[in-house]
Design a protein around this motif. Structure first.
Motif, PDB file in Angstrom:
ATOM      1  N   SER A  44       0.982  -1.113  -0.108  1.00  0.00           N
ATOM      2  CA  SER A  44      -0.029   0.017   0.161  1.00  0.00           C
ATOM      3  C   SER A  44       0.973   1.443  -0.225  1.00  0.00           C
ATOM      4  CB  SER A  44      -0.826   0.002   1.230  1.00  0.00           C
ATOM      5  OG  SER A  44      -1.536   1.150   1.207  1.00  0.00           O
ATOM      6  N   ASN A  45       0.523   2.190  -0.957  1.00  0.00           N
ATOM      7  CA  ASN A  45       1.461   3.347  -1.131  1.00  0.00           C
ATOM      8  C   ASN A  45       0.395   4.610  -0.596  1.00  0.00           C
ATOM      9  OD1 ASN A  45       3.582   4.874  -1.412  1.00  0.00           O
ATOM     10  ND2 ASN A  45       2.874   5.683  -3.655  1.00  0.00           N
ATOM     11  N   SER A  46      -0.541   4.291   0.429  1.00  0.00           N
ATOM     12  CA  SER A  46      -1.586   5.299   0.847  1.00  0.00           C
ATOM     13  C   SER A  46      -1.323   6.042   1.795  1.00  0.00           C
ATOM     14  CB  SER A  46      -3.032   4.546   1.280  1.00  0.00           C
ATOM     15  OG  SER A  46      -2.793   3.949   2.610  1.00  0.00           O
ATOM     16  N   ALA A  49      -1.046   4.345   5.164  1.00  0.00           N
ATOM     17  CA  ALA A  49      -0.086   3.067   5.208  1.00  0.00           C
ATOM     18  C   ALA A  49       1.194   3.991   5.657  1.00  0.00           C
ATOM     19  CB  ALA A  49       0.004   2.444   4.090  1.00  0.00           C
ATOM     20  N   TRP A  77       1.177  -3.319   4.849  1.00  0.00           N
ATOM     21  CA  TRP A  77       0.017  -3.439   4.188  1.00  0.00           C
ATOM     22  C   TRP A  77       0.075  -3.840   2.639  1.00  0.00           C
ATOM     23  CZ3 TRP A  77      -3.035   1.312   6.319  1.00  0.00           C
ATOM     24  CH2 TRP A  77      -3.223   1.454   7.833  1.00  0.00           C
ATOM     25  N   VAL A 109      -2.284  -4.131  -1.069  1.00  0.00           N
ATOM     26  CA  VAL A 109      -3.237  -4.085  -1.817  1.00  0.00           C
ATOM     27  C   VAL A 109      -3.294  -5.014  -2.730  1.00  0.00           C
ATOM     28  CG1 VAL A 109      -4.632  -2.642  -3.275  1.00  0.00           C
ATOM     29  CG2 VAL A 109      -3.163  -1.632  -1.404  1.00  0.00           C
ATOM     30  N   GLN A 127     -11.036  -4.668  -5.461  1.00  0.00           N
ATOM     31  CA  GLN A 127      -9.660  -4.771  -4.590  1.00  0.00           C
ATOM     32  C   GLN A 127      -9.853  -4.897  -2.938  1.00  0.00           C
ATOM     33  OE1 GLN A 127      -8.665  -0.438  -5.579  1.00  0.00           O
ATOM     34  NE2 GLN A 127      -7.939  -0.623  -3.261  1.00  0.00           N
ATOM     35  N   THR A 132      -7.689  -4.759   0.767  1.00  0.00           N
ATOM     36  CA  THR A 132      -6.293  -4.344   1.489  1.00  0.00           C
ATOM     37  C   THR A 132      -6.142  -5.303   2.646  1.00  0.00           C
ATOM     38  OG1 THR A 132      -6.540  -1.907   0.950  1.00  0.00           O
ATOM     39  CG2 THR A 132      -4.950  -2.435   2.778  1.00  0.00           C
TER      40      THR A 132
END
Length: 104
Positions: free
Chosen positions: A37-39, A42, A51, A53, A65, A67
């Motif tokens: 995850s590049n949120s 995160a 994390w 995805v 999708q 997570t």
């Protein structure tokens, strides 16, 4: 061990480098893509390398999708959990054969 190819994330990439590993695979009629995850969330919690995805689809289904996170606190503490599917994950871990993937 073979390394995964990497992509260049558009967000949270101050150096502009190609650094995010990505997995593409197929199983039966399903196609899967998985990446860390590049949120913002995160990164805020220091989980950008924890994390995951997962995008999935097949010909008769639209892409979806999920997570996957490592839960912190509560009855699933330190267990891998699919966000939005916490009850199903708890049932999985409570099952007698928990920890073993069932065939698809």
């Amino acid at each position: 061990m073979e390394k995964l190819p990497t992509i260049k994330p558009r967000r949270f990439n101050p150096t502009g480098g190609t650094r995010l590993p990505i997995l593409h695979t197929e199983r039966d009629e399903w196609q899967f893509t998985a990446l860390f995850s590049n949120s913002p969330t995160a990164h805020r919690f220091g989980k950008a390398r924890d994390w995951v995805v997962i995008y999935f689809e097949r010909a008769d289904q639209p892409e979806a999708q999920v997570t996957v996170v490592t839960e912190h606190g509560g009855p699933l503490d330190d267990k891998r959990v699919i966000r939005g599917q916490e009850e199903a994950c708890a049932a999985h871990y409570e099952a007698p054969d928990q920890g073993h993937l069932q065939s698809l």
